[in-house]
Scaffold this motif. Structure first.
Motif, PDB file in Angstrom:
ATOM      1  N   ARG A 221       0.831  -1.212   0.000  1.00  0.00           N
ATOM      2  CA  ARG A 221       0.000   0.000   0.000  1.00  0.00           C
ATOM      3  C   ARG A 221       0.861   1.255   0.000  1.00  0.00           C
ATOM      4  N   LEU A 222       1.939   1.251   0.778  1.00  0.00           N
ATOM      5  CA  LEU A 222       2.831   2.406   0.814  1.00  0.00           C
ATOM      6  C   LEU A 222       3.471   2.628  -0.551  1.00  0.00           C
ATOM      7  N   TYR A 223       3.931   1.568  -1.182  1.00  0.00           N
ATOM      8  CA  TYR A 223       4.581   1.703  -2.493  1.00  0.00           C
ATOM      9  C   TYR A 223       3.583   2.075  -3.587  1.00  0.00           C
ATOM     10  N   LEU A 224       2.345   1.596  -3.495  1.00  0.00           N
ATOM     11  CA  LEU A 224       1.317   2.061  -4.425  1.00  0.00           C
ATOM     12  C   LEU A 224       1.103   3.562  -4.266  1.00  0.00           C
ATOM     13  N   HIS A 225       1.049   4.014  -3.024  1.00  0.00           N
ATOM     14  CA  HIS A 225       0.860   5.436  -2.735  1.00  0.00           C
ATOM     15  C   HIS A 225       1.931   6.270  -3.421  1.00  0.00           C
ATOM     16  N   GLN A 226       3.152   5.738  -3.480  1.00  0.00           N
ATOM     17  CA  GLN A 226       4.286   6.454  -4.075  1.00  0.00           C
ATOM     18  C   GLN A 226       4.538   6.071  -5.525  1.00  0.00           C
ATOM     19  N   LYS A 227       3.716   5.196  -6.070  1.00  0.00           N
ATOM     20  CA  LYS A 227       3.865   4.698  -7.449  1.00  0.00           C
ATOM     21  C   LYS A 227       5.232   4.063  -7.676  1.00  0.00           C
ATOM     22  N   ARG A 228       5.706   3.351  -6.688  1.00  0.00           N
ATOM     23  CA  ARG A 228       6.961   2.605  -6.796  1.00  0.00           C
ATOM     24  C   ARG A 228       6.618   1.200  -7.265  1.00  0.00           C
ATOM     25  N   TRP A 229       6.360   1.114  -8.560  1.00  0.00           N
ATOM     26  CA  TRP A 229       5.767  -0.091  -9.131  1.00  0.00           C
ATOM     27  C   TRP A 229       6.635  -1.332  -8.940  1.00  0.00           C
ATOM     28  N   ALA A 230       7.932  -1.199  -9.148  1.00  0.00           N
ATOM     29  CA  ALA A 230       8.815  -2.357  -9.009  1.00  0.00           C
ATOM     30  C   ALA A 230       8.814  -2.873  -7.576  1.00  0.00           C
ATOM     31  N   ASP A 231       8.728  -1.962  -6.616  1.00  0.00           N
ATOM     32  CA  ASP A 231       8.694  -2.373  -5.215  1.00  0.00           C
ATOM     33  C   ASP A 231       7.374  -3.054  -4.864  1.00  0.00           C
ATOM     34  N   VAL A 232       6.287  -2.587  -5.464  1.00  0.00           N
ATOM     35  CA  VAL A 232       4.996  -3.256  -5.270  1.00  0.00           C
ATOM     36  C   VAL A 232       5.087  -4.694  -5.771  1.00  0.00           C
ATOM     37  N   GLU A 233       5.628  -4.857  -6.957  1.00  0.00           N
ATOM     38  CA  GLU A 233       5.754  -6.197  -7.536  1.00  0.00           C
ATOM     39  C   GLU A 233       6.623  -7.094  -6.654  1.00  0.00           C
ATOM     40  N   GLU A 234       7.721  -6.559  -6.150  1.00  0.00           N
ATOM     41  CA  GLU A 234       8.616  -7.357  -5.314  1.00  0.00           C
ATOM     42  C   GLU A 234       7.906  -7.839  -4.058  1.00  0.00           C
ATOM     43  N   GLN A 235       7.174  -6.954  -3.382  1.00  0.00           N
ATOM     44  CA  GLN A 235       6.492  -7.352  -2.166  1.00  0.00           C
ATOM     45  C   GLN A 235       5.375  -8.352  -2.452  1.00  0.00           C
ATOM     46  N   ALA A 236       4.672  -8.164  -3.554  1.00  0.00           N
ATOM     47  CA  ALA A 236       3.625  -9.120  -3.938  1.00  0.00           C
ATOM     48  C   ALA A 236       4.229 -10.501  -4.175  1.00  0.00           C
ATOM     49  N   ASN A 237       5.368 -10.533  -4.839  1.00  0.00           N
ATOM     50  CA  ASN A 237       6.026 -11.817  -5.098  1.00  0.00           C
ATOM     51  C   ASN A 237       6.468 -12.483  -3.798  1.00  0.00           C
ATOM     52  N   LEU A 238       6.944 -11.685  -2.847  1.00  0.00           N
ATOM     53  CA  LEU A 238       7.377 -12.249  -1.576  1.00  0.00           C
ATOM     54  C   LEU A 238       6.189 -12.828  -0.800  1.00  0.00           C
ATOM     55  N   ILE A 239       5.045 -12.170  -0.863  1.00  0.00           N
ATOM     56  CA  ILE A 239       3.853 -12.707  -0.212  1.00  0.00           C
ATOM     57  C   ILE A 239       3.397 -13.994  -0.897  1.00  0.00           C
ATOM     58  N   MET A 240       3.397 -13.987  -2.213  1.00  0.00           N
ATOM     59  CA  MET A 240       2.984 -15.181  -2.954  1.00  0.00           C
ATOM     60  C   MET A 240       3.930 -16.345  -2.685  1.00  0.00           C
ATOM     61  N   ALA A 241       5.209 -16.039  -2.510  1.00  0.00           N
ATOM     62  CA  ALA A 241       6.207 -17.081  -2.261  1.00  0.00           C
ATOM     63  C   ALA A 241       6.058 -17.715  -0.880  1.00  0.00           C
TER      64      ALA A 241
END
Length: 490
Positions: A221-241
């Motif tokens: 949510r914080l990275y979405l707020h800042q439009k840090r797209w690559a960081d959003v993807e990284e955190q999503a992948n870590l949760i999925m993993a």
């Protein structure tokens, strides 16, 4: 800042059932910092104190489902909710100003809880308690501090965050300025990175407590707020993993009277009970007094615009009640709305809980779910590259398929603007009346004012500066020139 009304661990903490129901209340005024905390129970008491303001409670719970809660006000600034008095009126027409205490109170009532968490962390760090217990306790408090900081930051912009040195000398009244945007983001981010490192994995975390998954969801949510797209993807992948989370087959059942304690979709929920220690008042808020199963106050409605945006077979609109027969025998609907449905359907969302004809329910308050991870990753990978991909569409379709909807085709969303319009719609349909984050989604894509004008027409008082709420005049006054009001509210 003057009058930093610190709780300095010198308050009587009433523990909520969603935190640690087995613990007694602790009066820290009677405990010397030289001997507290020492035991595991001492640490747990401080952790419970961090959860306490985050619960659902009308008077002092940040996530109450009443008009005093974050979801209520934030969703009311969008097409999801509409109202015609008090805070819901200000939110509906974006007419909020610094004189409106019902809008400014979220900061006034809760910003000092951030300071209380800072003091608790310091107490634990300097205690002689078991190191592993200390590590996990600090991680939970950091996650609590980050959650409250993020939600207030999302609502008001950068906050005042008092340094530990000043908190330890509370009689030294020093006006403080708000942090810069980058400083605020770094403060929240570091808490969450630390928490994600030291919290337990979701498979080992008790229901209602913070896990590694929750810390990483907040980073998303914080990275979405800042439009840090690559960081959003990284955190999503870590949760999925983590290989723990998945979608429940029954969307509507997530909000049944049977708590989803074993659900692999729930990332964090706030347990609710009839005793009022942590309560869910949503039926009381939305059900009209003449509703046949159990009546309420009917303080808020959805909009017909929102209702009409759903596809016909979308199960996610099941509890958007578009018609009912009242206890007076009259059928209420769009054609005959009375005063209960003039804006739109009843946004019930949760089970009616017909067995209890009281103002509260035991239906738990779900704040974050795994579906958010999937849609956030879809948005991130599309916007990171500036071009939607089949992977992004596939992630959206996983969520849509659970709603019993057909797959979307990449060919129909081949440009980024069309894709983002679609993702906003899907987010509103998936998360209405949950955590209020759809407001931030609209702001992120520059649609906040546009959608409000489309909803309310000439009555809208929206403006560019309305993407954050105002601070109270008291905060500005006591800041002595250091604490500055958000632009546009002076």
């Amino acid at each position: 800042m003057k009058n930093i009304k610190l709780i300095i661990i010198g308050v009587l903490i009433t523990l909520s059932s969603g935190c640690s129901p087995e613990l007694e209340s602790v009066n820290f005024e009677e405990i010397s910092p030289a001997i507290f905390p020492q035991s595991e129970d001492d640490i747990e008491a401080l952790v419970a104190a961090a959860y306490y303001p985050l619960r659902g409670a009308w008077w002092d719970g940040f996530h109450t489902t009443s008009e005093r809660g974050v979801m209520f006000i934030n969703d009311a600034t969008t097409e999801i909710l509409m109202g015609d008095f008090s805070v819901q009126l200000y939110a509906t027409f974006h007419s909020f100003e610094p004189i409106h205490e019902s809008v400014t109170r979220f900061y006034d009532d809760f910003y000092n809880k951030i300071s209380a968490n800072t003091l608790s962390i310091d107490l634990i760090e300097n205690s002689s308690a078991n190191e592993n217990v200390k590590k996990i306790g600090i991680a939970e408090i950091k996650c609590a501090r980050a959650l409250l900081s993020y939600e207030l930051f999302d609502m008001y912009g950068p906050l005042v965050v008092a340094p530990l040195e000043l908190l330890k000398t509370p009689l030294n009244e020093v006006p403080l300025a708000r942090l810069s945007n980058d400083e605020m983001v770094s403060f929240i981010e570091q808490d969450l990175l630390d928490a994600a490192e030291d919290l337990l994995p979701p498979s080992e975390t008790n229901y209602g407590r913070f896990s590694q998954g929750m810390a990483r969801m907040l980073l998303i949510r914080l990275y979405l707020h800042q439009k840090r797209w690559a960081d959003v993807e990284e955190q999503a992948n870590l949760i999925m993993a983590m290989n723990h989370y998945d979608l429940e087959s029954d969307y509507v059942g997530l909000w049944d009277t049977q708590a989803p304690v074993d659900s692999n979709e729930v990332i964090w929920a706030i347990p609710a009970d009839y005793a009022g220690t942590s309560e869910n008042q949503w039926q009381l808020m939305v059900l009209p007094s003449n509703y046949p199963v159990r009546g309420g106050w009917g303080t808020i409605q959805s909009s017909w615009k929102f209702y009409d945006s759903f596809e016909a077979d979308d199960i996610r609109k099941t509890n958007l009640i578009a018609e009912y027969v009242g206890t007076d025998g009259v059928t209420y609907n769009r054609s005959n709305p009375g005063t209960n449905m003039q804006y739109g359907p009843i946004p019930l969302k949760i089970a009616e809980d017909a067995a209890r004809n009281t103002g509260i329910t035991t239906v738990d308050i779900i704040v974050y779910r795994y579906a958010d991870v999937l849609l956030s990753k879809a948005e991130a990978i599309a916007n990171k590259n500036g071009v939607p991909s089949q992977e992004a569409i596939d992630l959206v379709n996983i969520v849509r398929n659970r709603a019993q909807l057909d797959d979307l085709l990449l060919a129909d969303y081949a440009d980024i603007d069309t894709f983002n319009t679609m993702i906003l719609l899907e987010r509103s349909h998936e998360y209405w009346c949950e955590n209020g984050q759809y407001r931030a989604d609209l702001i992120r894509h520059g649609k906040f004012s546009e959608y409000n004008i489309d909803l309310t027409g000439a009555a809208s008082e929206t403006a560019a500066h309305k993407t954050v709420y105002p601070f109270s005049l008291d905060r500005i006054s006591e800041g002595k020139g250091e604490f500055l009001q958000n632009p546009g509210y002076n």
